[in-house]
Design an enzyme around this catalytic site. Structure first.
Site, PDB file in Angstrom:
ATOM      1  N   HIS A  41       0.751  -1.243   0.059  1.00 42.72           N
ATOM      2  CA  HIS A  41      -0.081   0.062  -0.044  1.00 42.72           C
ATOM      3  C   HIS A  41       0.828   1.357   0.114  1.00 42.72           C
ATOM      4  O   HIS A  41       0.400   2.295   0.024  1.00 42.72           O
ATOM      5  CB  HIS A  41      -1.072   0.035   1.366  1.00 42.72           C
ATOM      6  CG  HIS A  41      -2.147  -1.014   1.192  1.00 42.72           C
ATOM      7  ND1 HIS A  41      -2.054  -2.374   1.607  1.00 42.72           N
ATOM      8  CD2 HIS A  41      -3.545  -0.958   0.621  1.00 42.72           C
ATOM      9  CE1 HIS A  41      -2.948  -2.974   1.288  1.00 42.72           C
ATOM     10  NE2 HIS A  41      -3.939  -2.105   0.726  1.00 42.72           N
ATOM     11  N   HIS A  48      -2.599  -5.581  -6.170  1.00 47.11           N
ATOM     12  CA  HIS A  48      -3.018  -6.885  -5.334  1.00 47.11           C
ATOM     13  C   HIS A  48      -4.426  -7.111  -5.334  1.00 47.11           C
ATOM     14  O   HIS A  48      -5.393  -6.271  -5.367  1.00 47.11           O
ATOM     15  CB  HIS A  48      -2.483  -6.586  -3.846  1.00 47.11           C
ATOM     16  CG  HIS A  48      -3.039  -5.365  -3.086  1.00 47.11           C
ATOM     17  ND1 HIS A  48      -2.525  -4.292  -3.197  1.00 47.11           N
ATOM     18  CD2 HIS A  48      -4.358  -5.471  -2.357  1.00 47.11           C
ATOM     19  CE1 HIS A  48      -3.393  -3.464  -2.524  1.00 47.11           C
ATOM     20  NE2 HIS A  48      -4.454  -4.230  -2.061  1.00 47.11           N
ATOM     21  N   CYS A  83     -14.448  -5.195   3.787  1.00 45.00           N
ATOM     22  CA  CYS A  83     -13.384  -5.189   2.605  1.00 45.00           C
ATOM     23  C   CYS A  83     -12.396  -5.834   3.134  1.00 45.00           C
ATOM     24  O   CYS A  83     -11.849  -5.617   4.413  1.00 45.00           O
ATOM     25  CB  CYS A  83     -13.450  -3.901   1.982  1.00 45.00           C
ATOM     26  SG  CYS A  83     -13.046  -2.750   3.000  1.00 45.00           S
ATOM     27  N   HIS A  85      -8.472  -8.375   2.167  1.00 48.28           N
ATOM     28  CA  HIS A  85      -7.756  -9.086   1.367  1.00 48.28           C
ATOM     29  C   HIS A  85      -7.390 -10.541   1.495  1.00 48.28           C
ATOM     30  O   HIS A  85      -7.372 -10.926   2.634  1.00 48.28           O
ATOM     31  CB  HIS A  85      -6.251  -8.638   1.237  1.00 48.28           C
ATOM     32  CG  HIS A  85      -6.346  -7.064   1.366  1.00 48.28           C
ATOM     33  ND1 HIS A  85      -6.185  -6.304   2.265  1.00 48.28           N
ATOM     34  CD2 HIS A  85      -5.908  -6.192   0.149  1.00 48.28           C
ATOM     35  CE1 HIS A  85      -6.092  -5.198   2.159  1.00 48.28           C
ATOM     36  NE2 HIS A  85      -5.996  -5.001   0.638  1.00 48.28           N
ATOM     37  N   GLU A 103     -14.930  -9.410  11.602  1.00 53.80           N
ATOM     38  CA  GLU A 103     -15.285  -8.272  11.609  1.00 53.80           C
ATOM     39  C   GLU A 103     -16.557  -7.899  12.179  1.00 53.80           C
ATOM     40  O   GLU A 103     -16.651  -7.216  13.248  1.00 53.80           O
ATOM     41  CB  GLU A 103     -15.024  -7.373  10.475  1.00 53.80           C
ATOM     42  CG  GLU A 103     -13.541  -7.207   9.915  1.00 53.80           C
ATOM     43  CD  GLU A 103     -13.700  -6.247   8.564  1.00 53.80           C
ATOM     44  OE1 GLU A 103     -14.384  -5.668   8.439  1.00 53.80           O
ATOM     45  OE2 GLU A 103     -12.494  -6.223   8.321  1.00 53.80           O
ATOM     46  N   TYR A 119      -9.060  -0.676  -9.408  1.00 52.77           N
ATOM     47  CA  TYR A 119      -8.931   0.766  -9.293  1.00 52.77           C
ATOM     48  C   TYR A 119      -7.599   1.392  -8.782  1.00 52.77           C
ATOM     49  O   TYR A 119      -6.958   0.223  -8.009  1.00 52.77           O
ATOM     50  CB  TYR A 119     -10.099   1.288  -8.436  1.00 52.77           C
ATOM     51  CG  TYR A 119     -10.289   0.571  -7.165  1.00 52.77           C
ATOM     52  CD1 TYR A 119      -9.394   0.861  -6.124  1.00 52.77           C
ATOM     53  CD2 TYR A 119     -10.884  -0.519  -7.052  1.00 52.77           C
ATOM     54  CE1 TYR A 119      -9.552  -0.115  -4.839  1.00 52.77           C
ATOM     55  CE2 TYR A 119     -11.432  -1.062  -5.878  1.00 52.77           C
ATOM     56  CZ  TYR A 119     -10.608  -0.859  -5.003  1.00 52.77           C
ATOM     57  OH  TYR A 119     -10.844  -1.700  -3.743  1.00 52.77           O
ATOM     58  N   GLU A 130      -4.610   2.572  -2.322  1.00 49.79           N
ATOM     59  CA  GLU A 130      -5.393   1.360  -2.782  1.00 49.79           C
ATOM     60  C   GLU A 130      -5.184   0.937  -4.206  1.00 49.79           C
ATOM     61  O   GLU A 130      -6.175   1.562  -5.180  1.00 49.79           O
ATOM     62  CB  GLU A 130      -6.711   1.552  -2.508  1.00 49.79           C
ATOM     63  CG  GLU A 130      -7.099   1.591  -0.906  1.00 49.79           C
ATOM     64  CD  GLU A 130      -6.635   0.205  -0.258  1.00 49.79           C
ATOM     65  OE1 GLU A 130      -6.352  -0.709  -0.845  1.00 49.79           O
ATOM     66  OE2 GLU A 130      -6.910   0.234   0.718  1.00 49.79           O
ATOM     67  N   GLU A 132      -6.028  -2.227  -6.301  1.00 45.84           N
ATOM     68  CA  GLU A 132      -6.539  -3.264  -6.145  1.00 45.84           C
ATOM     69  C   GLU A 132      -7.197  -3.788  -7.334  1.00 45.84           C
ATOM     70  O   GLU A 132      -7.831  -3.081  -8.056  1.00 45.84           O
ATOM     71  CB  GLU A 132      -7.340  -3.146  -5.089  1.00 45.84           C
ATOM     72  CG  GLU A 132      -6.642  -2.774  -3.620  1.00 45.84           C
ATOM     73  CD  GLU A 132      -7.794  -3.017  -2.416  1.00 45.84           C
ATOM     74  OE1 GLU A 132      -7.025  -3.153  -1.460  1.00 45.84           O
ATOM     75  OE2 GLU A 132      -8.703  -2.606  -2.567  1.00 45.84           O
ATOM     76  N   TRP A 175     -12.183   3.999  -1.883  1.00 42.11           N
ATOM     77  CA  TRP A 175     -13.064   3.197  -2.564  1.00 42.11           C
ATOM     78  C   TRP A 175     -14.433   3.024  -2.761  1.00 42.11           C
ATOM     79  O   TRP A 175     -14.720   2.185  -3.569  1.00 42.11           O
ATOM     80  CB  TRP A 175     -12.096   1.859  -2.318  1.00 42.11           C
ATOM     81  CG  TRP A 175     -12.410   1.327  -0.992  1.00 42.11           C
ATOM     82  CD1 TRP A 175     -13.468   0.377  -0.541  1.00 42.11           C
ATOM     83  CD2 TRP A 175     -11.625   1.638   0.230  1.00 42.11           C
ATOM     84  NE1 TRP A 175     -13.374   0.204   0.571  1.00 42.11           N
ATOM     85  CE2 TRP A 175     -12.176   0.758   1.244  1.00 42.11           C
ATOM     86  CE3 TRP A 175     -10.419   2.209   0.247  1.00 42.11           C
ATOM     87  CZ2 TRP A 175     -11.750   0.713   2.372  1.00 42.11           C
ATOM     88  CZ3 TRP A 175      -9.884   2.286   1.834  1.00 42.11           C
ATOM     89  CH2 TRP A 175     -10.886   1.513   2.761  1.00 42.11           C
TER      90      TRP A 175
END
Length: 197
Positions: A41, A48, A83, A85, A103, A119, A130, A132, A175
């Site tokens: 990042h 990624h 959101c 990874h 979460e 994006y 970001e 991604e 995002w």
């Protein structure tokens, strides 16, 4: 955390924090390597794999989360339901379900793929980027969220009109609108035209 072949290598048995690796991809989403999360990042950012989840209740309201103030990236801003990874080698669908439970303390009663979006969003507050290739998921939630306070500061169920009002006055993740707009066809299919998404 559920133990799968992908997550088994990311579980620390002695409680110490270990480096979190992300899956680097090319423009077509093909895996080309790994990088440590914070490194990926740093400007200009390394492309990624990521995922974004949008969960709705039976009234067609979207579950938003406000990111915890202790997060190093985009703390305190509102964003989509979840959101994150995937671990290297972990399927995006599995990662989306896993992180939603970690979460928010809920498991989607329905979760469906909604496409991908690529994006590049710099975050002016943190200076992080970001970059991604994001796998999108939409679904339903039928249980009350029990958020992990280290991850989530607050939650809210909002209609499309309430989201527009909130987005005009509250800070949202860089995002958020990109992933929401890319998910809209699947959201409309899930919630129906009356929900206004």
């Amino acid at each position: 955390m559920p133990i799968t072949p992908a997550t088994a290598t990311h579980s620390s048995s002695n409680g110490t924090a270990e480096a979190i690796l992300l899956e680097l991809v090319d423009e077509d989403g093909v895996t080309i390597g790994t990088a440590e999360k914070l490194t990926a990042h740093q400007p200009p950012g390394q492309l990624h794999r990521a995922f974004s989840v949008f969960l709705f209740d039976e009234r067609g309201r979207l579950l938003l989360q406000q990111r915890a103030l202790g997060k190093y990236h985009s703390p305190g801003v509102w964003s989509n339901t979840c959101c994150g990874h995937p671990y290297p080698g972990e399927a995006p669908f599995a990662a989306a379900a896993r992180r939603t439970h970690e979460e928010l303390g809920v498991s989607p009663s329905l979760l469906a793929e909604a496409g991908t979006v690529r994006y590049n969003h710099p975050d002016p507050e943190s200076g992080l980027v970001e970059q991604e290739f994001n796998h999108l998921f939409v679904g339903m939630v039928q249980s009350t969220p029990r958020p992990d306070p280290e991850e989530v500061g607050a939650t809210a169920f909002v209609t499309a009109a309430e989201l527009a009002e909130r987005h005009a006055k509250d800070p949202f993740s860089a995002w958020f609108m990109t992933v929401l707009d890319a998910s809209r066809p699947a959201i409309r299919e899930l919630t129906g035209p009356a929900a206004g998404w």
